[in-house]
Design an enzyme around this catalytic site. Sequence first.
Site, mmCIF file in Angstrom:
data_model
loop_
_atom_site.group_PDB
_atom_site.id
_atom_site.type_symbol
_atom_site.label_atom_id
_atom_site.label_comp_id
_atom_site.label_asym_id
_atom_site.label_seq_id
_atom_site.Cartn_x
_atom_site.Cartn_y
_atom_site.Cartn_z
ATOM 1 C CG LEU A 262 -2.182 1.137 1.403
ATOM 2 C CD1 LEU A 262 -2.604 1.276 -0.070
ATOM 3 C CD2 LEU A 262 -2.497 0.970 2.685
ATOM 4 C CD GLU B 153 1.819 4.409 -4.895
ATOM 5 O OE1 GLU B 153 1.993 5.720 -4.848
ATOM 6 O OE2 GLU B 153 1.105 3.975 -4.522
ATOM 7 N N PRO B 154 6.499 5.775 -1.650
ATOM 8 C CG PRO B 154 8.336 5.107 -3.345
ATOM 9 C CD PRO B 154 6.991 5.288 -3.255
ATOM 10 C CB SER C 182 -0.299 9.094 7.175
ATOM 11 O OG SER C 182 1.145 8.963 8.129
ATOM 12 C CB ILE D 124 6.235 -4.063 0.721
ATOM 13 C CG1 ILE D 124 6.012 -2.981 -0.132
ATOM 14 C CG2 ILE D 124 5.499 -4.969 0.823
ATOM 15 C CD1 ILE D 124 4.931 -1.886 0.626
ATOM 16 C CD GLU E 269 -0.698 -3.012 9.952
ATOM 17 O OE1 GLU E 269 -1.827 -2.279 9.895
ATOM 18 O OE2 GLU E 269 -0.190 -4.209 9.351
ATOM 19 C CB THR F 173 2.130 7.233 12.579
ATOM 20 O OG1 THR F 173 0.844 8.487 12.739
ATOM 21 C CG2 THR F 173 2.468 7.520 11.346
HETATM 22 P P1 FAD Z 1 4.284 10.019 6.765
HETATM 23 O O1 FAD Z 1 3.276 9.871 5.845
HETATM 24 O O2 FAD Z 1 5.251 10.691 5.911
HETATM 25 O O3 FAD Z 1 4.326 10.320 8.285
HETATM 26 C C1 FAD Z 1 5.535 11.499 8.628
HETATM 27 C C2 FAD Z 1 5.067 11.824 9.969
HETATM 28 O O4 FAD Z 1 4.028 12.869 9.598
HETATM 29 C C3 FAD Z 1 4.099 10.598 11.152
HETATM 30 O O5 FAD Z 1 4.706 11.085 12.487
HETATM 31 C C4 FAD Z 1 2.916 11.192 10.543
HETATM 32 O O6 FAD Z 1 2.050 11.044 11.787
HETATM 33 C C5 FAD Z 1 3.240 12.853 10.521
HETATM 34 N N1 FAD Z 1 1.598 13.106 9.904
HETATM 35 C C6 FAD Z 1 1.638 12.942 9.218
HETATM 36 N N2 FAD Z 1 -0.224 13.183 8.454
HETATM 37 C C7 FAD Z 1 -0.257 13.556 9.249
HETATM 38 C C8 FAD Z 1 -1.263 14.887 10.060
HETATM 39 N N3 FAD Z 1 -2.780 14.394 9.365
HETATM 40 N N4 FAD Z 1 -1.654 15.024 11.172
HETATM 41 C C9 FAD Z 1 -0.584 14.534 11.932
HETATM 42 N N5 FAD Z 1 0.981 14.173 11.680
HETATM 43 C C10 FAD Z 1 1.044 13.817 10.250
HETATM 44 N N6 FAD Z 1 3.647 -0.209 4.360
HETATM 45 C C11 FAD Z 1 2.881 -0.850 3.675
HETATM 46 O O7 FAD Z 1 2.058 -1.221 2.773
HETATM 47 N N7 FAD Z 1 3.423 -2.567 3.433
HETATM 48 C C12 FAD Z 1 3.491 -2.766 4.707
HETATM 49 O O8 FAD Z 1 4.395 -4.000 4.945
HETATM 50 C C13 FAD Z 1 4.525 -2.119 5.496
HETATM 51 N N8 FAD Z 1 5.087 -2.653 6.916
HETATM 52 C C14 FAD Z 1 6.472 -2.144 6.847
HETATM 53 C C15 FAD Z 1 7.670 -2.136 7.616
HETATM 54 C C16 FAD Z 1 8.685 -1.129 7.930
HETATM 55 C C17 FAD Z 1 9.708 -1.583 9.078
HETATM 56 C C18 FAD Z 1 8.030 0.477 8.172
HETATM 57 C C19 FAD Z 1 8.801 1.236 8.695
HETATM 58 C C20 FAD Z 1 6.621 0.360 7.434
HETATM 59 C C21 FAD Z 1 5.545 -0.338 6.830
HETATM 60 N N9 FAD Z 1 4.912 -0.018 5.909
HETATM 61 C C22 FAD Z 1 4.503 -0.803 5.504
HETATM 62 C C23 FAD Z 1 5.577 1.850 5.563
HETATM 63 C C24 FAD Z 1 4.258 2.007 6.739
HETATM 64 O O9 FAD Z 1 2.646 1.645 6.997
HETATM 65 C C25 FAD Z 1 4.433 3.917 6.771
HETATM 66 O O10 FAD Z 1 5.766 3.957 7.066
HETATM 67 C C26 FAD Z 1 3.399 4.913 7.910
HETATM 68 O O11 FAD Z 1 1.750 4.296 7.222
HETATM 69 C C27 FAD Z 1 3.789 5.547 7.574
HETATM 70 O O12 FAD Z 1 3.953 6.479 6.524
HETATM 71 P P2 FAD Z 1 5.347 7.839 5.922
HETATM 72 O O13 FAD Z 1 6.489 6.570 6.713
HETATM 73 O O14 FAD Z 1 5.199 7.402 5.112
HETATM 74 O O15 FAD Z 1 5.323 8.292 7.254
#
Ligand code: FAD
Length: 390
Positions: free
Chosen positions: A137, A139-140, A144, A169, A369, A371
């Site tokens: 799900l 992407e770079p 969230s 992923i 899952e 943040t």
């Molecule tokens: P961002 O969305 O960029 O967030 C960065 C920060 O900004 C966070 O603190 C966030 O809470 C905050 N933020 C963002 N928007 C808001 C807002 N509106 N208000 C306040 N704060 C905000 N994903 C998959 O699809 N499949 C997987 O199997 C999977 N496995 C993973 C395994 C690991 C080890 C890790 C680290 C991540 C994995 N993920 C996976 C991805 C994970 O779900 C995402 O990292 C997560 O959803 C957060 O996205 P991001 O890292 O892009 O952070």
Amino acid sequence: LPPIDPTDPASLDELLSEDEKTIRAAVREVLDAVAEPCIAEWFENGGIPNIRELTRELGSLGVLGMHLEGYGCAGMSAVEYGLACLELEATDSGLRSLVSVQGSLAMFAIWRWGSEEQKQEWLPRMAAGEAIGCFGLTEPDAGSDPASMQTRARRDGSDWVLSGRKMWISNAPYADVAVVWAQTDEGVRGFVVPAGTPGFSAPEITHKLSLRASATGELVLDGVRLPESAMLPEARGLKGPLSCLNEARYGIVWGALGAARSSIETARAYAKDRIQFGKPIAAFQLTQQKLADMSLEYIKGYLLAVHLGRRKDADRLRPEQVSIGKLNNVREALEICRTARTILGANGISLEYPVIRHQNNLESVLTYEGTAEMHTLVLGQALTGESAFR
Ligand code: FAD
């Protein structure tokens, strides 16, 4: 009355049925045999060398798609599944992640939203651990906010052609099948992508300092051509992936407690053994305060997990309630690990003990899952009726 059991001071075990305890013990026994002795080394080396063998072992144990019915799945209750997650994460969050991604994300997506043909093809092999799944799900540029995803699936005759990139992923580098979510002209749709499909690759993401025993990768989709039958027919819009995340988050409500329990037990034993100023450090009030506070948060988190689990088993669990559990239990488990680490002093930073490993793992669990911030906003919205997401 019998004396207090220091490993269960609030007698929480009484909340469980005999069957639930039996399942918990069976999971613990297998983990003690096949994973516990090697887990620190797997973490240090950044991977599980015998991943296929271990996954088959977990399949025989029945924990893959454990709470799903039919297609070779064990059909256990939500509480039983939760207890398994707790035991898995007491060994390592990476193992619980392997099982969560397999059962709650990849298998659940197919089980809930797939065609009969997709279910027959994948679920029995995945339940047995013969095929490993991943779930793409994130992407770079879309974490969230998955609605902003760039991955596209376009029609070409009756085929679909997928282009884009998924990031972070779990299980991707060794997955046999990926459930991939992509934008289409009719909104977000899910696709079942066999790993060997031309244009599909899953390079590993290295340099992680957290969840090192779990392989994390990118999914590169370079014009991946799939037949019509690869689309999950029943999933339309973000409801599809969000329903799967809700399942996996539920497992984390329990899982995080496993990392906490392991850290509490390690710290308690250490405090009784370690002598400073002529006394075990367990005899100092400040250490006792730490142990007492850790215990209290564990007890409260466990009560919440059991309550949410019983609600799930009664089909009465709302996603906002899963957010409450994920937010609280991961946050408090991380705090427990940090406190436990201080009790171990310098040994607290060593992989000779599990505490720093759990602590580092939970940094990922706090973020994936949904943040902690996202779950705070979910609860905030439930409390106020106001959305603060954008
Ligand atoms: P961002 O969305 O960029 O967030 C960065 C920060 O900004 C966070 O603190 C966030 O809470 C905050 N933020 C963002 N928007 C808001 C807002 N509106 N208000 C306040 N704060 C905000 N994903 C998959 O699809 N499949 C997987 O199997 C999977 N496995 C993973 C395994 C690991 C080890 C890790 C680290 C991540 C994995 N993920 C996976 C991805 C994970 O779900 C995402 O990292 C997560 O959803 C957060 O996205 P991001 O890292 O892009 O952070």
